[in-house]
Design an enzyme around this catalytic site. Structure first.
Site, PDB file in Angstrom:
ATOM      1  N   ARG A 123       5.264  10.593  -2.680  1.00 15.12           N
ATOM      2  CA  ARG A 123       4.746  10.335  -1.890  1.00 15.12           C
ATOM      3  C   ARG A 123       6.451  10.754  -0.987  1.00 15.12           C
ATOM      4  NH1 ARG A 123       5.068   4.541   1.196  1.00 15.12           N
ATOM      5  NH2 ARG A 123       3.571   4.927   2.942  1.00 15.12           N
ATOM      6  N   ARG A 163       7.268   0.878  13.831  1.00 14.69           N
ATOM      7  CA  ARG A 163       7.751   0.309  12.610  1.00 14.69           C
ATOM      8  C   ARG A 163       8.805  -0.798  12.744  1.00 14.69           C
ATOM      9  NH1 ARG A 163       5.081   4.184   8.420  1.00 14.69           N
ATOM     10  NH2 ARG A 163       5.227   5.657   9.073  1.00 14.69           N
ATOM     11  N   PRO A 209       0.415  -1.137  -0.091  1.00 19.10           N
ATOM     12  CA  PRO A 209      -0.394   0.008  -0.176  1.00 19.10           C
ATOM     13  C   PRO A 209       1.024   1.418  -0.235  1.00 19.10           C
ATOM     14  CG  PRO A 209       0.273  -1.420   2.136  1.00 19.10           C
ATOM     15  CD  PRO A 209       0.947  -2.339   0.964  1.00 19.10           C
ATOM     16  N   ASN A 210       0.533   2.538  -0.713  1.00 23.34           N
ATOM     17  CA  ASN A 210       0.495   3.292  -1.161  1.00 23.34           C
ATOM     18  C   ASN A 210       2.266   3.543  -1.987  1.00 23.34           C
ATOM     19  OD1 ASN A 210      -0.980   4.812   0.898  1.00 23.34           O
ATOM     20  ND2 ASN A 210      -0.311   3.594   2.666  1.00 23.34           N
ATOM     21  N   ASP A 268       1.244 -15.511   6.351  1.00 21.83           N
ATOM     22  CA  ASP A 268       1.043 -17.227   6.144  1.00 21.83           C
ATOM     23  C   ASP A 268       1.284 -17.464   5.105  1.00 21.83           C
ATOM     24  OD1 ASP A 268       0.447 -17.545   8.810  1.00 21.83           O
ATOM     25  OD2 ASP A 268      -1.722 -17.157   8.289  1.00 21.83           O
ATOM     26  N   ASN A 291       8.186  -5.816  -0.881  1.00 25.21           N
ATOM     27  CA  ASN A 291       8.134  -4.620   0.036  1.00 25.21           C
ATOM     28  C   ASN A 291       6.490  -4.195   0.584  1.00 25.21           C
ATOM     29  OD1 ASN A 291       7.965  -2.303   1.851  1.00 25.21           O
ATOM     30  ND2 ASN A 291       9.045  -0.923  -0.043  1.00 25.21           N
ATOM     31  N   ARG A 293      12.530   4.854  12.547  1.00 27.45           N
ATOM     32  CA  ARG A 293      11.879   5.579  12.297  1.00 27.45           C
ATOM     33  C   ARG A 293      11.161   5.478  13.694  1.00 27.45           C
ATOM     34  NH1 ARG A 293       8.996   4.912   6.438  1.00 27.45           N
ATOM     35  NH2 ARG A 293       7.756   6.919   7.672  1.00 27.45           N
ATOM     36  N   TYR A 324      11.391   8.745   0.908  1.00 29.58           N
ATOM     37  CA  TYR A 324      11.023   7.493   0.121  1.00 29.58           C
ATOM     38  C   TYR A 324      12.077   7.882  -1.166  1.00 29.58           C
ATOM     39  CZ  TYR A 324       7.490   5.972   3.675  1.00 29.58           C
ATOM     40  OH  TYR A 324       7.776   5.241   4.403  1.00 29.58           O
ATOM     41  N   ALA A 360       2.867  -0.778   5.182  1.00 36.85           N
ATOM     42  CA  ALA A 360       2.682  -0.913   6.479  1.00 36.85           C
ATOM     43  C   ALA A 360       2.067  -2.204   6.705  1.00 36.85           C
ATOM     44  CB  ALA A 360       1.658   0.281   6.738  1.00 36.85           C
ATOM     45  N   GLU A 415      12.337  -9.144   1.927  1.00 34.10           N
ATOM     46  CA  GLU A 415      11.696  -8.245   2.226  1.00 34.10           C
ATOM     47  C   GLU A 415      13.070  -6.922   1.820  1.00 34.10           C
ATOM     48  OE1 GLU A 415      11.141  -8.339   6.085  1.00 34.10           O
ATOM     49  OE2 GLU A 415      10.056  -6.421   6.619  1.00 34.10           O
ATOM     50  N   HIS A 466      12.135  -2.779   2.606  1.00 35.42           N
ATOM     51  CA  HIS A 466      12.263  -1.418   2.914  1.00 35.42           C
ATOM     52  C   HIS A 466      12.859   0.121   2.429  1.00 35.42           C
ATOM     53  CE1 HIS A 466       9.411  -3.821   5.334  1.00 35.42           C
ATOM     54  NE2 HIS A 466      10.552  -3.958   5.875  1.00 35.42           N
ATOM     55  N   ILE A 467      12.153   0.869   1.267  1.00 36.13           N
ATOM     56  CA  ILE A 467      13.446   2.141   1.087  1.00 36.13           C
ATOM     57  C   ILE A 467      13.790   2.917   2.210  1.00 36.13           C
ATOM     58  CG2 ILE A 467      12.753   3.763  -0.953  1.00 36.13           C
ATOM     59  CD1 ILE A 467      10.031   2.919  -1.451  1.00 36.13           C
ATOM     60  N   SER A 468      13.094   2.440   3.119  1.00 35.63           N
ATOM     61  CA  SER A 468      13.739   3.620   4.128  1.00 35.63           C
ATOM     62  C   SER A 468      14.373   3.352   5.381  1.00 35.63           C
ATOM     63  CB  SER A 468      12.619   4.782   5.387  1.00 35.63           C
ATOM     64  OG  SER A 468      11.202   3.278   5.436  1.00 35.63           O
TER      65      SER A 468
HETATM   66  C1  DQA Z   1       7.964   1.421   3.822  1.00 37.79           C
HETATM   67  C2  DQA Z   1       8.237   1.652   5.355  1.00 37.79           C
HETATM   68  C3  DQA Z   1       6.477   1.380   5.961  1.00 37.79           C
HETATM   69  O1  DQA Z   1       6.829   1.345   7.585  1.00 37.79           O
HETATM   70  C4  DQA Z   1       5.923   2.270   5.149  1.00 37.79           C
HETATM   71  O2  DQA Z   1       4.285   2.002   5.947  1.00 37.79           O
HETATM   72  C5  DQA Z   1       5.755   2.323   4.035  1.00 37.79           C
HETATM   73  C6  DQA Z   1       6.622   2.537   3.590  1.00 37.79           C
HETATM   74  C7  DQA Z   1       9.666   1.313   3.206  1.00 37.79           C
HETATM   75  O3  DQA Z   1       9.548   0.931   2.263  1.00 37.79           O
HETATM   76  O4  DQA Z   1      10.169   2.217   3.907  1.00 37.79           O
HETATM   77  O5  DQA Z   1       4.412   2.309   3.648  1.00 37.79           O
HETATM   78  O6  DQA Z   1       7.772  -0.593   3.683  1.00 37.79           O
END
Ligand code: DQA
Length: 144
Positions: free
Chosen positions: A18, A110, A10-11, A86, A73, A106, A23, A76, A97, A99-101
């Site tokens: 964003r 998270r 999501p997002n 699962d 990725n 943070r 990011y 959230a 896995e 994560h960009i950040s």
């Molecule tokens: C994220 C980190 C998550 O906490 C956040 O909700 C995201 C992006 C990242 O790529 O850093 O949507 O997965």
């Protein structure tokens, strides 16, 4: 031809627009092109993004038949989704896995990831380079 499924949650459709201070300014098309560029010959990328948990789960189920590995990725959903964990547990290939950040720098909510319980590796804070590192690692793990 082997396929690596690159899944974004999501997002992340808003990547590049964003919170660029967190990011960055690259978008998901840039991520897909980067992932394809680091693939070994004989390996292709399928890149998908959804804001819906069930859709992400359906793609992971499909990957059981169609993908050799998964880069995910989960956005959230990382911090909330036992259902995605699962689904990944029902997938037999390697999972990385991304994560960009740097989620550990943070908010404390998270810091926990359900997906990390399944992932062979976890990459955080490298910006979109994290996806490239993940694809290279999957290529090694699948023997290509
Ligand atoms: C994220 C980190 C998550 O906490 C956040 O909700 C995201 C992006 C990242 O790529 O850093 O949507 O997965």
């Amino acid at each position: 031809m082997k396929t690596i499924l690159v899944l974004n949650g999501p997002n992340l459709n808003l990547l590049g627009k964003r919170q660029p201070e967190i990011y960055g300014s690259d978008n998901l098309e840039d991520v897909a092109a980067l992932c394809q560029s680091v693939c070994n010959a004989g390996v292709g990328i399928r890149a998908e993004q959804s804001n819906h948990e069930g859709q992400i789960i359906d793609w992971i189920h499909e990957a059981r038949e169609s993908a050799a590995g998964i880069v995910i990725n989960p956005g959230a959903f990382t911090h909330t989704s036992v259902a995605i964990l699962d689904a990944l547990n029902a997938f037999e290939g390697p999972v990385i896995e991304v994560h960009i950040s740097n989620v550990h720098k943070r908010e404390s909510f998270r810091h926990h990831s359900y997906v990390s319980l399944r992932a062979e590796g976890v990459i955080a804070g490298l910006g979109i380079e994290g996806y490239a590192a993940a694809v290279r690692r999957i290529c090694q793990l699948i023997g290509d």
